[in-house]
Design an enzyme around this catalytic site. Structure first.
Site, short mmCIF file in Angstrom:
data_model
loop_
_atom_site.label_atom_id
_atom_site.label_comp_id
_atom_site.label_asym_id
_atom_site.label_seq_id
_atom_site.Cartn_x
_atom_site.Cartn_y
_atom_site.Cartn_z
N LYS A 77 -2.67 84.63 13.83
CA LYS A 77 -2.23 83.60 14.78
C LYS A 77 -1.15 82.67 14.24
CE LYS A 77 -4.38 82.27 18.21
NZ LYS A 77 -3.86 82.24 19.56
N GLU B 70 1.37 71.18 21.25
CA GLU B 70 0.14 70.90 22.00
C GLU B 70 -0.30 69.45 21.82
OE1 GLU B 70 -2.58 74.77 22.16
OE2 GLU B 70 -1.78 74.38 20.18
N THR C 168 10.91 78.08 39.63
CA THR C 168 10.25 77.09 40.49
C THR C 168 8.82 77.63 40.66
OG1 THR C 168 10.85 78.18 42.55
CG2 THR C 168 12.38 76.49 41.76
N HIS C 169 7.87 76.76 40.72
CA HIS C 169 6.44 77.18 40.80
C HIS C 169 6.04 78.09 39.64
CE1 HIS C 169 6.69 75.75 45.03
NE2 HIS C 169 7.87 76.33 45.00
N SER D 192 -4.97 80.12 12.60
CA SER D 192 -6.35 80.02 13.04
C SER D 192 -7.27 80.22 11.85
CB SER D 192 -6.61 81.08 14.11
OG SER D 192 -7.97 81.46 14.11
N ASN E 1 -1.20 30.41 20.00
CA ASN E 1 -0.86 31.11 21.24
C ASN E 1 0.63 31.46 21.32
OD1 ASN E 1 -3.50 30.60 21.69
ND2 ASN E 1 -3.20 29.14 23.38
N1 ARG Z 1 -5.57 36.57 17.31
C1 ARG Z 1 -5.17 35.94 18.53
C2 ARG Z 1 -4.47 36.92 19.47
O1 ARG Z 1 -4.10 37.96 19.04
C3 ARG Z 1 -4.25 34.80 18.20
C4 ARG Z 1 -4.30 33.70 19.18
C5 ARG Z 1 -5.58 33.01 19.13
N2 ARG Z 1 -5.57 31.83 19.97
C6 ARG Z 1 -6.70 31.19 20.29
N3 ARG Z 1 -6.57 30.17 21.03
N4 ARG Z 1 -7.85 31.60 19.88
O2 ARG Z 1 -4.27 36.64 20.62
#
Ligand code: ARG
Length: 480
Positions: free
Chosen positions: A273, A280, A145-146, A267, A100
């Protein structure tokens, strides 16, 4: 795989569903840096031995993404690789860490480097536009404008308006960068860790400016992604307005400019063209970047603290938004630096649609002292004549509306000619920020100064990051 021992096998379909491997390509290099910084810190804190630290770093050195085996994400795959090379002792690399805080750190590292590159590319586009503005302080164009002819201005004045929008975009990205370049590492799953880690050390090794302090916030938040995508979306909106004008101005109806062949397409059926496809697509990709922002915001909305797997779904939107924004900046820079303006056509068009009507009304006010609204009514009637006005028309209409003839109150034929001349209209508009060439030259000077200030700050940030990462590289090499 982390789940094998306890949860047993799962189907390939579920595995694919859980996997972030495709998007993780973008954070692979960052993950190696994060791993090394974390290992060095663990070793310095006496949490792992120098010997095992060296072995793991040696396994990580020169690791290519193609060397990795299976795993639901790149973090797992790297750890499995290390275990296969070093043996069970390799498992110490994840001491006091979670995927995490690891993934949040990786995204921040990869994003900051993309932001630095984007800022460079954006500065180049701004530079291109200011250079063009400098060439065209005397090029008269109709202002709109517009989408209707309104008053004459200069091409420089018009281009500088885009420049200022882009400079604000740059400032927004610069500001977001400050909150991106912070380290969540050491937050572990969310509750920090009982190991005596040193978060400031990994922060320093990775070249971050500071910490995302609260360990729960550190793993939970993706507001830095939303902020970056919001800045990119606003940037794209500004770019799409430029693109729209490139498209409009290159039509036969306008004929103000011609895109270089490099940025045009033809085109499949109409051999004559020359289409402004690049512009775009710049306009179109704006929708895609805004879509990335909206997707990311919607995924984050109402997520309870702390980490939830939903967050994995945010990251690909970030990379897509970033890729589209960066390529759009580069393509528009190319378009702008190679296009040809048809200055004769622009100047001729600046006379069409009675663009000098406002100045005629203003001149009547200045020379005869009549209220502006009265002058507005008189010139409105003149406009309805649909032809270039002369003094006879003016005197007749003014007598009807204001009760006197302007020619009897100091307004002469030369004044009329001057009021009807787009070039003198522009010269008269010499207040701060106006189109008069002297005023635009002054703005150009100040914009150049702004560009160099930004370039200097950018260089400083880049140096700081590069120096830190170089040290990290040398330091980890010395441990091998
Ligand atoms: N691949 C996960 C992500 O991008 C990584 C973290 C995963 N953590 C877990 N507790 N499963 O968030």
């Amino acid at each position: 795989m982390f789940r094998d021992q306890r949860l047993g096998e799962i189907s390939q379909d579920v595995l694919d569903y859980l996997s972030s491997r495709a998007a993780d390509v973008r954070i692979f290099e960052a993950d190696l840096l994060v791993d090394k910084a974390h290992l060095i810190m663990l070793q310095e804190q006496g949490l792992i031995s120098l010997e095992i630290c060296s072995k793991i770093i040696a396994a990580l050195d020169g690791l290519k993404i193609s060397d990795l085996g299976e795993g639901e994400d790149v973090h797992e795959a790297i750890e499995s690789y290390v275990l296969s090379r070093v043996g069970p002792e390799g498992g110490r690399m994840h001491t006091g860490r979670s995927r995490n805080d690891e993934v949040a750190t990786c995204i921040r590292l990869a994003l900051r480097s993309e932001m630095l590159d984007l800022m460079d590319e954006l500065l180049s586009l701004v530079q291109t536009q200011v250079t063009l503005a400098e060439e065209h302080t005397d090029t008269i164009i109709p202002g709109f404008t517009h989408t209707q002819h309104a008053q004459p201005t200069t091409l420089a004045h018009h281009l500088l308006a885009h420049v200022d929008a882009l400079l604000r975009d740059l400032e927004r990205i610069e500001d977001a960068y400050k909150r991106v370049n912070l380290s969540p590492l050491g937050a572990a799953a969310f509750a920090s860790t009982g190991f005596a880690i040193d978060r400031f050390r990994t922060c320093q090794l990775l070249g971050f400016d500071g910490l995302v302090e609260n360990s729960m916030d550190a793993v939970s938040t993706r507001d830095f992604v939303l902020e970056a995508l919001a800045a990119l979306s606003i940037l794209m909106i500004d770019l799409s307005r430029m693109a729209e004008e490139l498209i409009l101005w290159s039509t036969s109806e306008f004929g103000y400019l011609e895109l270089d062949n490099l940025f045009a397409s033809t085109s499949s059926i109409m051999p004559q063209k020359k289409n402004p496809d690049t512009a775009e697509l710049a306009r179109g990709k704006t929708g895609s970047v805004i879509g990335s922002l909206v997707s990311a915001m919607t995924i984050c909305k109402a997520l309870p603290l702390s980490y939830n797997r939903d967050l994995q779904e945010v990251t690909p939107h970030l990379w897509r938004g970033m890729d589209w924004a960066r390529s759009t900046v580069r393509i528009l820079d190319g378009c702008m630096s190679t296009l040809k303006f048809n200055t004769k056509e622009m100047e001729a068009a600046s006379k069409a649609g009675f663009t000098t009507a406002t100045e005629l009304a203003d001149s009547l006010v200045r020379s005869t002292g009549m209220p502006f609204r009265t002058a507005h009514r008189i010139v409105g009637r003149i406009a309805a004549l649909g032809q270039r006005p002369n003094m006879t028309d003016l005197d007749r209409i003014a007598l009807e509306i204001a009760g006197f003839r302007p020619s009897e109150r100091g307004f002469c034929a030369e004044m009329l000619d001057l009021a009807l001349d787009p070039r003198s209209n522009v010269a008269l508009r010499a207040n701060t920020g106006g189109p008069a060439p002297s005023v635009c030259k002054h703005m150009i000077e100040r914009r150049y100064a702004q560009i160099s200030g930004m370039a200097e700050r950018l260089e400083k940030r880049r140096k700081q990051v590069e120096t830190a990462l170089l040290k990290l590289k040398e330091f980890s090499a010395s441990l091998r």
